[in-house]
Scaffold this motif. Structure first.
Motif, PDB file in Angstrom:
ATOM      1  N   SER A  50      80.146  76.452 132.213  1.00 53.52           N
ATOM      2  CA  SER A  50      79.482  75.424 131.410  1.00 53.52           C
ATOM      3  C   SER A  50      79.978  74.029 131.783  1.00 53.52           C
ATOM      4  N   ASP A  52      81.153  71.689 129.965  1.00 53.94           N
ATOM      5  CA  ASP A  52      82.405  71.315 129.305  1.00 53.94           C
ATOM      6  C   ASP A  52      83.585  72.170 129.755  1.00 53.94           C
ATOM      7  N   ASP A  90      72.906  74.501 129.390  1.00 57.97           N
ATOM      8  CA  ASP A  90      72.303  73.192 129.189  1.00 57.97           C
ATOM      9  C   ASP A  90      73.407  72.132 129.180  1.00 57.97           C
ATOM     10  N   ILE A  91      73.047  70.873 129.101  1.00 58.23           N
ATOM     11  CA  ILE A  91      74.034  69.793 129.237  1.00 58.23           C
ATOM     12  C   ILE A  91      75.013  69.756 128.071  1.00 58.23           C
ATOM     13  N   SER A  92      74.636  70.353 126.933  1.00 64.56           N
ATOM     14  CA  SER A  92      75.523  70.350 125.767  1.00 64.56           C
ATOM     15  C   SER A  92      76.518  71.500 125.799  1.00 64.56           C
ATOM     16  N   SER A  93      76.326  72.464 126.701  1.00 60.19           N
ATOM     17  CA  SER A  93      77.139  73.692 126.790  1.00 60.19           C
ATOM     18  C   SER A  93      76.975  74.582 125.570  1.00 60.19           C
ATOM     19  N   LYS A  94      75.956  74.332 124.747  1.00 57.74           N
ATOM     20  CA  LYS A  94      75.727  75.125 123.544  1.00 57.74           C
ATOM     21  C   LYS A  94      74.550  76.085 123.687  1.00 57.74           C
ATOM     22  N   LYS A  95      73.819  75.945 124.782  1.00 61.48           N
ATOM     23  CA  LYS A  95      72.671  76.806 125.034  1.00 61.48           C
ATOM     24  C   LYS A  95      72.715  77.259 126.490  1.00 61.48           C
ATOM     25  N   GLU A 109      70.617  80.221 122.243  1.00 62.79           N
ATOM     26  CA  GLU A 109      71.606  79.363 121.619  1.00 62.79           C
ATOM     27  C   GLU A 109      72.890  80.159 121.400  1.00 62.79           C
ATOM     28  N   GLY A 135      68.848  65.227 129.775  1.00 61.25           N
ATOM     29  CA  GLY A 135      68.301  66.238 128.880  1.00 61.25           C
ATOM     30  C   GLY A 135      66.803  66.183 128.693  1.00 61.25           C
TER      31      GLY A 135
END
Length: 374
Positions: A50, A52, A90-95, A109, A135
């Motif tokens: 990811s 992050d 994804d760029i948030s590392s949450k998905k 998710e 994003g």
């Protein structure tokens, strides 16, 4: 797909049903297999870290397993409805985004009970997927030479297509020193640079002209492909990786089918004008399973000898140097059920076969006419 993922202080490599992870000289080992005989879904298709650097995603044929880093504690498992080819966080590392072999993109998710949401679809086998740094877009590439730029999260709104390759597009990456541009690598042997918001092609690198003995290699490859009814015009790019060198340029490393050297290019851009030059070639006895840039280090995975070679990029004036700084043994202390021999020939399956349906129809008609009337 990728069989190696690299981040700060972390290297993860896969071999068949196994993954080994290095974290500051510490090793961890993962094994994926069913209770009975090994099945296709037990084998690692893709691995990804990811943004992050806190999660490791492992893609099996019909399952995603998410681990935290560096402890490798399993935090999530997603069961997939179909066989898949590529994952990206994804760029948030949450998905996590999943490209499957029927052409659909699924979005899951993490840390929530999620059966996945279909966000877009192609009428072709998907080979790669990424989200832009802002994003706003999801970019996908497929077997039918297409690169599609879709708005996110409403991916039914298509921003544009980047059209120009003549074979499957297996690799897409944003240009590190100028992320408003997309780079793509194809089975036609070309790298292309795009302004992805309007689908405009800005630059092409034809790797074929930089390959020594290219006609001999092409002839041998053509012979093997002719047996399967496939016409080829160049040697396909097998693996591809890119990293930023400085404010105005990025380094590209790639492998080409049958060519036992890694090609390294310097791609420069000034005022939307692009130039490139071949920096050097790294020779190898065995074709690399995977190559990956991380910052100014190039990692090369030799699956035959179970080794990782790390090269360091340095510059002096206008000169670029790439020197070997260490070798890592992988899977050396692990008992594995069988030796897994990697080859780059499976890329042949991505070429489209030519069928002469008219000739077949004529032969059936002839047989029907010659059949005596009862």
């Amino acid at each position: 797909m990728s069989l190696m993922a690299v981040s700060d202080g972390i290297i993860a490599v896969s071999k068949g049903q196994y993954i080994e992870l290095y974290n500051d000289s510490k090793h961890a080992f993962l094994e994926f297999k069913s209770d009975s005989k090994p099945h296709e879904e037990d084998f690692v298709v893709d691995i990804n870290i990811s943004p992050d650097k806190k999660l490791l995603g492992v893609l099996l044929s019909k399952k995603i397993i998410i681990y935290d880093l560096p402890n490798l504690k399993q935090v999530e498992t997603f069961i997939l409805p179909r066989s898949t080819s590529k994952i990206r966080f994804d760029i948030s590392s949450k998905k996590i985004l999943v490209a499957d072999k029927t052409g659909d993109v699924l979005l899951f998710e993490i840390h929530k009970e999620d059966k996945g949401t279909k966000i877009l679809g192609h009428l072709s086998l998907l080979l790669n997927i990424l989200q832009t740094n802002d994003g706003k877009y999801i970019i996908t590439s497929d077997r039918d030479e297409k690169i599609r730029v879709s708005c996110f999260p409403n991916a039914y709104n298509i921003q544009t297509f980047c059209l120009g390759h003549k074979e499957f597009v297996m690799h897409i990456e944003l240009l590190p020193h100028a992320t408003e541009y997309l780079t793509s690598a194809s089975g036609d042997g070309n790298i292309k640079i795009w302004d992805y918001t309007n689908g405009k092609l800005h630059h092409t690198i034809d790797t074929y002209i930089d390959i020594k003995n290219n006609n001999d290699l092409k002839h041998k490859f053509s012979q093997s492909m002719d047996e399967e009814g496939i016409v080829i015009n160049s040697l396909p790019i097998v693996d591809y990786t890119i990293t930023q060198l400085n404010k105005f340029s990025s380094l590209i490393a790639l492998t080409v089918h049958s060519y036992m050297k890694i090609l390294v290019y310097n791609l420069k851009s000034v005022n939307k004008e692009f130039t490139h030059n071949l920096v050097l070639e790294l020779p190898f006895k065995y074709f690399p399973v995977s190559i990956k840039f991380h910052n100014l280090s190039l990692f090369v995975y030799d699956g035959i000898n179970s080794k990782i070679f790390e090269y360091k990029v340095t510059t002096e004036s206008e000169n670029i140097f790439i020197n070997l700084i260490r070798e890592l043994e992988v899977f050396e202390n692990q008992k594995m059920e069988s030796d897994i021999i990697y080859e780059h020939n499976p890329i042949k399956l991505l070429f489209k076969r030519k069928f002469d349906n008219v000739q077949e129809y004529k032969e059936r008609k002839k047989m029907r006419l010659e059949k005596p009337v009862s």
